[in-house]
Design a protein around this motif. Structure first.
Motif, PDB file in Angstrom:
ATOM      1  N   GLN A  28       0.905  -1.321   0.100  1.00  0.00           N
ATOM      2  CA  GLN A  28       0.038   0.001  -0.105  1.00  0.00           C
ATOM      3  C   GLN A  28       0.785   1.283   0.096  1.00  0.00           C
ATOM      4  O   GLN A  28       0.464   2.232  -0.726  1.00  0.00           O
ATOM      5  CB  GLN A  28      -0.953   0.146   1.260  1.00  0.00           C
ATOM      6  N   ALA A  29       1.906   1.219   0.389  1.00  0.00           N
ATOM      7  CA  ALA A  29       3.015   2.476   0.708  1.00  0.00           C
ATOM      8  C   ALA A  29       3.335   2.637  -0.738  1.00  0.00           C
ATOM      9  O   ALA A  29       3.507   3.669  -1.108  1.00  0.00           O
ATOM     10  CB  ALA A  29       4.066   2.120   1.655  1.00  0.00           C
ATOM     11  N   VAL A  30       3.662   1.551  -1.398  1.00  0.00           N
ATOM     12  CA  VAL A  30       4.162   1.722  -2.756  1.00  0.00           C
ATOM     13  C   VAL A  30       3.045   2.266  -3.601  1.00  0.00           C
ATOM     14  O   VAL A  30       3.206   3.144  -4.433  1.00  0.00           O
ATOM     15  CB  VAL A  30       4.738   0.600  -3.432  1.00  0.00           C
ATOM     16  N   SER A  31       1.956   1.772  -3.515  1.00  0.00           N
ATOM     17  CA  SER A  31       0.678   2.266  -4.440  1.00  0.00           C
ATOM     18  C   SER A  31       0.667   3.651  -4.171  1.00  0.00           C
ATOM     19  O   SER A  31       0.218   4.467  -4.904  1.00  0.00           O
ATOM     20  CB  SER A  31      -0.489   1.489  -3.901  1.00  0.00           C
ATOM     21  N   MET A  32       0.690   3.937  -2.680  1.00  0.00           N
ATOM     22  CA  MET A  32       0.390   5.560  -2.580  1.00  0.00           C
ATOM     23  C   MET A  32       1.477   6.540  -3.083  1.00  0.00           C
ATOM     24  O   MET A  32       1.034   7.607  -3.728  1.00  0.00           O
ATOM     25  CB  MET A  32       0.785   5.818  -0.979  1.00  0.00           C
TER      26      MET A  32
END
Length: 358
Positions: free
Chosen positions: A138-142
């Motif tokens: 999710q951090a990479v997606s953000m």
């Protein structure tokens, strides 16, 4: 080596937490690394290589530019437990771009309190919460969704890795101001407790050969003039001192660093990926590093009852980031970024006309 080339140039800044140290260790100890790769927590590559990572639909030209770079997200977790790298607030967020042709490495830090779309249905919040909600995927997606990036790889670590590395290097020399000395002991006590090390307290300003606990605590000081922005400068200084020490270390020390530090990180990189990076380590040229949003395009205050940093216009920040990381002139943001930018303005009331220069 890259750090030596940078030093000769005189005014090159050293990058933020840990990535340069990782490359340095690989470059100096590649014969050892081949034997020790199994110690790295490789995580689940499907988390970032597969369908769980969100990306925007980029126009063909933009996608083509990023294909010429290797882009890696770096997350430093401020957990209250050591070695828990699946979740936690990522108080260090760095985007590293490696030019595949020139081998130049550039680093862009995203301030942890930046108000962004967390993706994953978690709405808008401080961007460091994305990792806490959904881990590295999710951090990479953000990062991908808010900044029109095409990231598939990450490295995560906590401050235990930094403390161990400093101790193995024999400490780092840092000058402490009286203001910093007034707040460091609280951090020292906490870091010592979490890492199981001795709490070497500091009383008063001056020059110290800081232990791992002291140096890690110094890098965590926030409540002084300059707040979180000043803290990132302290982080740079700690890493600069670590690099200086590592460059003069013998292979025995490097071997101990590899044995100790590699098990303390989590990454999507496979053994092959890391060896490919190691192969070119002596060719890397460390470029400039910078923090985003930049001074002229950020505002600090309360949005949704949270103390945050707001991009006055996210579209401007994305253009500036692409210029910095990829030398893209007049970058055209995606419709997705334009929509997020509009929503941030609606929720915060902050525009380029009434914000900036915080």
């Amino acid at each position: 080596m890259a750090a030596k080339k940078k030093k000769k140039k005189g005014k090159r800044k050293v990058v933020l937490l840990f990535f340069e140290i990782l490359l340095l260790l690989i470059a100096l100890a590649v014969l050892f690394v081949v034997q020790k790769m199994s110690k790295i927590d490789s995580g689940n590559k499907q988390d970032v290589k597969g369908m769980n990572v969100e990306k925007n639909d980029l126009h063909e030209a933009a996608a083509g530019v990023q294909e010429a770079y290797r882009i890696i997200a770096l997350f430093g977790l401020d957990n209250r437990s050591v070695g828990k790298l699946d979740r936690g607030n990522s108080d260090v967020i760095i985007i590293a771009s490696i030019n595949e042709e020139t081998k130049e490495v550039r680093m862009a830090s995203i301030y942890r309190d930046t108000y962004l779309d967390l993706t994953g249905g978690d709405g808008f919040n401080k961007c460091n919460a994305a990792y806490a909600y959904g881990g590295p995927s999710q951090a990479v997606s953000m990062l991908n969704v808010n900044f029109d990036l095409d990231i598939d790889e990450y490295i995560s670590f906590d401050f235990n890795a930094v403390a161990d590395a400093v101790d193995l290097l024999g400490g780092v020399e840092i000058e402490l101001t009286e203001e910093e000395a007034g707040g460091i002991n609280g951090y020292i006590e906490e870091v010592a407790e979490l890492t199981g090390k001795e709490p070497d307290y500091i009383y008063g300003g001056g020059v110290y050969n800081m232990s791992g606990v002291q140096a890690t605590s110094y890098a965590r000081i926030r409540f002084t003039k300059g707040d979180d922005f000043k803290r990132t400068e302290r982080q740079r200084l700690v890493i600069e001192k670590m690099v200086e020490k590592a460059l003069h270390s013998d292979l025995g020390t490097i071997n101990k660093l590899v044995d100790t530090i590699f098990p303390e990180i989590k990454t999507s990189l496979t053994n092959t990926d890391i060896l490919m990076l190691a192969k070119d380590a002596f060719s890397y040229q460390m470029g400039e590093n910078a923090g985003f949003p930049i001074l002229e395009n950020r505002w600090a205050g309360y949005v949704d009852d949270k103390d945050v940093v707001v991009c006055c216009e996210l579209t401007d920040t994305v253009k500036q980031l692409h210029q910095f990381l990829f030398d893209e002139e007049d970058y055209e943001v995606s419709p997705s970024v334009q929509e997020i930018s509009n929503r941030i303005v609606e929720r915060s009331g902050v525009t380029r006309e009434n914000g900036g220069n915080y």
